[in-house]
Design an enzyme around this catalytic site. Sequence first.
Site, PDB file in Angstrom:
ATOM      1  N   ARG A 213      14.500  -6.831  42.182  1.00 38.91           N
ATOM      2  CA  ARG A 213      15.809  -7.355  42.551  1.00 38.91           C
ATOM      3  C   ARG A 213      16.936  -6.665  41.784  1.00 38.91           C
ATOM      4  NH1 ARG A 213      15.178 -12.415  41.181  1.00 38.91           N
ATOM      5  NH2 ARG A 213      16.837 -12.695  39.655  1.00 38.91           N
ATOM      6  N   ASP A 339      38.004  -3.113  53.180  1.00 42.63           N
ATOM      7  CA  ASP A 339      36.799  -2.910  53.973  1.00 42.63           C
ATOM      8  C   ASP A 339      37.068  -1.719  54.883  1.00 42.63           C
ATOM      9  OD1 ASP A 339      34.842  -2.933  55.985  1.00 42.63           O
ATOM     10  OD2 ASP A 339      34.627  -5.105  55.928  1.00 42.63           O
ATOM     11  N   LYS A 364      26.627   0.018  60.013  1.00 46.35           N
ATOM     12  CA  LYS A 364      27.368   0.661  61.094  1.00 46.35           C
ATOM     13  C   LYS A 364      27.287   2.185  60.996  1.00 46.35           C
ATOM     14  CE  LYS A 364      28.606  -3.589  62.167  1.00 46.35           C
ATOM     15  NZ  LYS A 364      28.207  -4.394  60.992  1.00 46.35           N
TER      16      LYS A 364
END
Length: 548
Positions: A213, A339, A364
């Site tokens: 993690r 963003d 994306k």
Amino acid sequence: MAVSGSLHLQIASAAFECRSDPDFRSPPRPESAGHGRFSCRPDSARRAALSSGGLSSLIFRFPPNFVRQLSTKARRNCSNIGVAQVVAASWSNNNGPAPSASAAPGGGAPSPAAAIAGAAAAPVVPALDFVAGGEALAVDGDVLSEDLGTHGESSFLSSDGSLAVHAGERLGRGIVTDAITTPVVNTSAYFFKKTAELIDFKEKRRASFEYGRYGNPTTVVAEEKISALEGAESTLIMASGMCASTVLLMALVPAGGHIVTTTDCYRKTRIFIETILPRMGITATVIDPADIDGLKSALEKNKVSLFFTESPTNPLFRCVDIKLVSDLCHSKGALVCIDGTFATPLNQKVLALGADLVLHSATKFIGGHNDVLAGCISGSLKLITEIRNLHHVLGGALNPNAAYLIIRGMKTLHLRVQQQNSTAQRMAEILEAHPKVKRVYYPGLPSHPEHHIAKKQMTGFGGVVSFEIDGDLMTTIKFVDALKIPYIAPSFGGCESIVDQPAIMSYWDLSQAERVKIGISDNLVRFSFGVEDFEDLKADVLQALEAI
């Protein structure tokens, strides 16, 4: 088994034992204390065997399925071939040319006796440590291979295209392998050979990931590649774009704090800001992307911690003047995060324009193949570390297989984005001139309200175009259904073209009046152009318009 004279010489000169796997045909040998699985050290017993003529004891004993195992070991950071190369490098770096045995009469291969004599005269090879988890490969304290990250890249990689291919990989990575592609390190934890190593790690004298993690060598390569493109000190990659957004907001805005955001944005981001953050006492001012006076007012009236917006925004592609808002926010002690998913790191350099952080849904354009979920945040080491600390608690870690897909996708990022920029610009111009299209939203068009801003801070305007059909909901559905190339799906930025009606895809649970209030009309279409041939896409869009 037969071994060539040169290989005899290499092995005899190095006098080391390589244990790449315990399942050889012979019974496993007990490991010396402190020797890890990937350790290769001089063996005094074997040097003694050399002096008594026992050359055969130095020959590698390969298992029957050696080829398969070797490819597996490459993914586990080591191979027998790699070991031989490291030993050769240690001769070159520390001891000059590798020693050579006396040539056999007539210029042939040296005899076994000559090889043994050469080995006896060879210098002792210093201790080698292959360390898992991305640490340097050390030879008596001298670094042979180090994780260079983005160090030195600007000296010979001058374009984003080259950085997208090579950053984090060609220039050094913490995975010892000769593979061109970055191996996938599938592990949930990392071991320590002794408790002393663990204590060194805890007291920050030794680098390790410790637990899956907290990091992974494959993931680090993806992060370094993105940092190189953004010109950032550090990047944190997570399991999705929304994971990145929510962790960032919680890490940087204190309880009772205030943020400023904009009207046009991804709906799930809006939901988090309007419904989840208030539970922590965090309030928000929502302004139009071009409302500079509204920003000034919010900064005067509130102790603003963060200005957070998209540029271009989703789905109407509004643009904010990043330099201007950064100057205003910094004058009041507020951070700025943009963003930049629609722009990509190639079309817009957010950090260079003055923002503190840039965020992407790497799902994306960065991934680019509609096959992986990921999100990333880039900025200063100080800020990214603060976000990373909370990320380690919340646990939205990216799987190393997904990190590999991001790395793979980025190799063609510059090619894809160039094609998508070109197709979207040309299609936006065609759509704007078509009688059955009411309005087009694309920052590359002079008719766009922030075209002047986009021209100033972007080098390309992206691969997605939104437009309104001259008709109602059903007319627009007819147009979408008549298209043959794009998929009707959410998301954007992949190789395949995607089309959707935001009123249905993202806002169908709201009433028409509620949708219109936030700028989502029933006849709005968002079209993400892929890398298909422009003429094919043009013909498809035109025939679909003729069908309504």
